[in-house]
Design a protein around this motif. Sequence first.
Motif, PDB file in Angstrom:
ATOM      1  N   ILE D  84       0.851  -1.189   0.000  1.00 54.91           N
ATOM      2  CA  ILE D  84       0.000   0.000   0.000  1.00 54.91           C
ATOM      3  C   ILE D  84       0.893   1.247   0.000  1.00 54.91           C
ATOM      4  CG2 ILE D  84      -1.579   1.367   1.431  1.00 54.91           C
ATOM      5  CD1 ILE D  84      -2.752  -1.405   2.361  1.00 54.91           C
ATOM      6  N   HIS D  85       1.881   1.246   0.876  1.00 50.65           N
ATOM      7  CA  HIS D  85       2.775   2.407   0.947  1.00 50.65           C
ATOM      8  C   HIS D  85       3.592   2.573  -0.329  1.00 50.65           C
ATOM      9  CE1 HIS D  85       2.237   4.252   4.793  1.00 50.65           C
ATOM     10  NE2 HIS D  85       2.270   3.089   5.423  1.00 50.65           N
ATOM     11  N   SER D  86       4.171   1.493  -0.821  1.00 53.13           N
ATOM     12  CA  SER D  86       5.073   1.661  -1.973  1.00 53.13           C
ATOM     13  C   SER D  86       4.298   2.072  -3.225  1.00 53.13           C
ATOM     14  CB  SER D  86       5.901   0.394  -2.221  1.00 53.13           C
ATOM     15  OG  SER D  86       5.086  -0.692  -2.570  1.00 53.13           O
ATOM     16  N   THR D  88       1.251   3.582  -3.288  1.00 53.65           N
ATOM     17  CA  THR D  88       0.658   4.914  -3.145  1.00 53.65           C
ATOM     18  C   THR D  88       1.734   5.963  -3.456  1.00 53.65           C
ATOM     19  OG1 THR D  88      -0.897   4.095  -1.478  1.00 53.65           O
ATOM     20  CG2 THR D  88      -0.569   6.480  -1.570  1.00 53.65           C
ATOM     21  N   ALA D  89       2.944   5.697  -2.978  1.00 54.96           N
ATOM     22  CA  ALA D  89       4.055   6.609  -3.304  1.00 54.96           C
ATOM     23  C   ALA D  89       4.318   6.606  -4.809  1.00 54.96           C
ATOM     24  CB  ALA D  89       5.305   6.191  -2.538  1.00 54.96           C
TER      25      ALA D  89
END
Lengths: 133, 133, 133, 133, 133, 133
Positions: D84-86, D88-89
């Motif tokens: 999710i973090h990678s 979204t970035a």
Amino acid sequence: MPTVPLLSDADAHPVASAVFEDIRRTRQVADVNNFWKALANSPPLLQHVWERAKEVMQPGALDALTKELIYIAVSTANSCEYCIHSHTAAARAKGMTSEQYAELQAVIALASTTNALATSMQVPVDQSFNVIS
Amino acid sequence: MPTVPLLSDADAHPVASAVFEDIRRTRQVADVNNFWKALANSPPLLQHVWERAKEVMQPGALDALTKELIYIAVSTANSCEYCIHSHTAAARAKGMTSEQYAELQAVIALASTTNALATSMQVPVDQSFNVIS
Amino acid sequence: MPTVPLLSDADAHPVASAVFEDIRRTRQVADVNNFWKALANSPPLLQHVWERAKEVMQPGALDALTKELIYIAVSTANSCEYCIHSHTAAARAKGMTSEQYAELQAVIALASTTNALATSMQVPVDQSFNVIS
Amino acid sequence: MPTVPLLSDADAHPVASAVFEDIRRTRQVADVNNFWKALANSPPLLQHVWERAKEVMQPGALDALTKELIYIAVSTANSCEYCIHSHTAAARAKGMTSEQYAELQAVIALASTTNALATSMQVPVDQSFNVIS
Amino acid sequence: MPTVPLLSDADAHPVASAVFEDIRRTRQVADVNNFWKALANSPPLLQHVWERAKEVMQPGALDALTKELIYIAVSTANSCEYCIHSHTAAARAKGMTSEQYAELQAVIALASTTNALATSMQVPVDQSFNVIS
Amino acid sequence: MPTVPLLSDADAHPVASAVFEDIRRTRQVADVNNFWKALANSPPLLQHVWERAKEVMQPGALDALTKELIYIAVSTANSCEYCIHSHTAAARAKGMTSEQYAELQAVIALASTTNALATSMQVPVDQSFNVIS
């Protein structure tokens, strides 16, 4: 019913047809399974998945049956009806006994229970599990 | 942070304390893991899960390491952080090599991919998978 | 088989019937799908979901087809047979080509694989992903 | 904490190191993300996943940003924190606006709701969704 | 189709047959459900699950109907078609009204939405939720 | 870390700020939780989710505590860390006792086990579960 037509050699792109031929030869079967006939709607995806399956599922540090048991475990947790059926059949073909199947189910059942409990209580990970010194 | 306090022998109900003692003796460890300390808030549940884990995870038709690999596979598919850590540590303690771990991951990765593909296309189950004559 | 009867205009509450009418008019269809006929057993829930679907799925910063692709992706990961079928049909109706569908499947397949791998290894999030200065 | 050490060029196998170099060159970044450093514990798996990611995520019938949105949707449904973090970035880096992100979330939220409702009522698939004549 | 034969008293191991008898007596039914007939392929697993179900589902600090509602909620989130059907039927048999069922669905739908939103934004847990002083 | 900044009254859009005020007034709290501060990055989504939560979670055919238990069950099955914490705290605030919490966990654990077993064996649904005459 599938979201795509199931293609046979007659309908498939030559690239897909060549993969079908390799599956039949490698597995010594008269016809390929529906999964491959569905994937044939995208020949590059079919080719990629088949090449990957051939490589990953061959015996190595883990034997072929152990790999099928792991496959069933993942497919069950992901509720994939097709994959549960195809890999349970594959495990039987590779010699899975009734006793092994029963123990597989018992481990999947236990893991599902403790997964739910550890998640519901948000148990903090023990420092002793740390592999990095 | 957990949703319940992690109980030690000093805080736990005698039933829970007896389970702690059995875990330490059976596993030859100085202290029980956080999972058991959290479960101790419900002594009957602690007792049930521990008895079940002891029975299911012992070597049988499947060896102890194979059972841990299956456990990791289920825990990964269920996104259970605690269980992934505890059973990866357990698998290493039971002799899992780097090569076996890499192959386990490759099978989990492949199964996750084909699960998604078979589900997204709703591939109909082949009659040849039918075990019931 | 469903857990509730599928209601038609003849059986449905006037509130549900009015939603049916709005669905038929908005989508220019002769009949509503089974999902709405099932939801009609709870008219307020039917009304809420329909109003929400109408608002969320209209073109905005994302076009209508992109929204359907996202819907298929979520429905696949959640193993929702009905939703996979209804939104794959909707995406086709909104112009999804075979090439787009094949690429959608390839992305879903890749994401499923890397999700499993990142979860199985519990990879720590990079600080560089942090959006908050 | 990860279940494997995060490898850098200094520790990694030459095969893994070559993949690191290709990632840095292709993405024009000074260092690779933790996901690749963790995967480097199995150089063949690292190589496979990177080659696949490079191929699947390039613009085609779907543009690069749409692919990232689909990736976020799958990763959310699978509860993969890292992914999710990678992604979204990555989506922001590819131009995702706040409005697009808000609409992505609204579609994911709606799909999650209707997935649950269709599943809880086991709504039968409409014949009209059938793509096979 | 199941992956194992559904066993009846005529085919089952005496241990399984005794469990069947206990199920019929306890629930006052003429025949046991398919779930138990499938589990009978592993008599110890059948016995364990039945004993556990009998104990856990009896009225206690939570009444029997509330327990069925929780069961439906978990089964829906896990996409277990069989369990959704069996426990929705059980809930009705224990007096679940249409109004209660509609509210159960509304809560499941809302939770599915906020689960997806909290996960997609990786919202940090508030300190105020901490139960441990 | 979240994927969006957590907004306070000082940073938020007036629409979001009005929702914050309604949450504080309705729940009689000094500050809103992080979930709402994150959602405030999309004021219409914040408004929608809050209005829906207010309506769905109020006592009706099911009491407020039962609704929280169902919410915890869904959030656990979906591995939503934030939601597990927020709704376990909410359940306690609404009077959930330790005994009720332990029974909730026992039901979630049992359901997770039987979900996995019914899915792994693909048990066919009994005709007797059919609600439609």
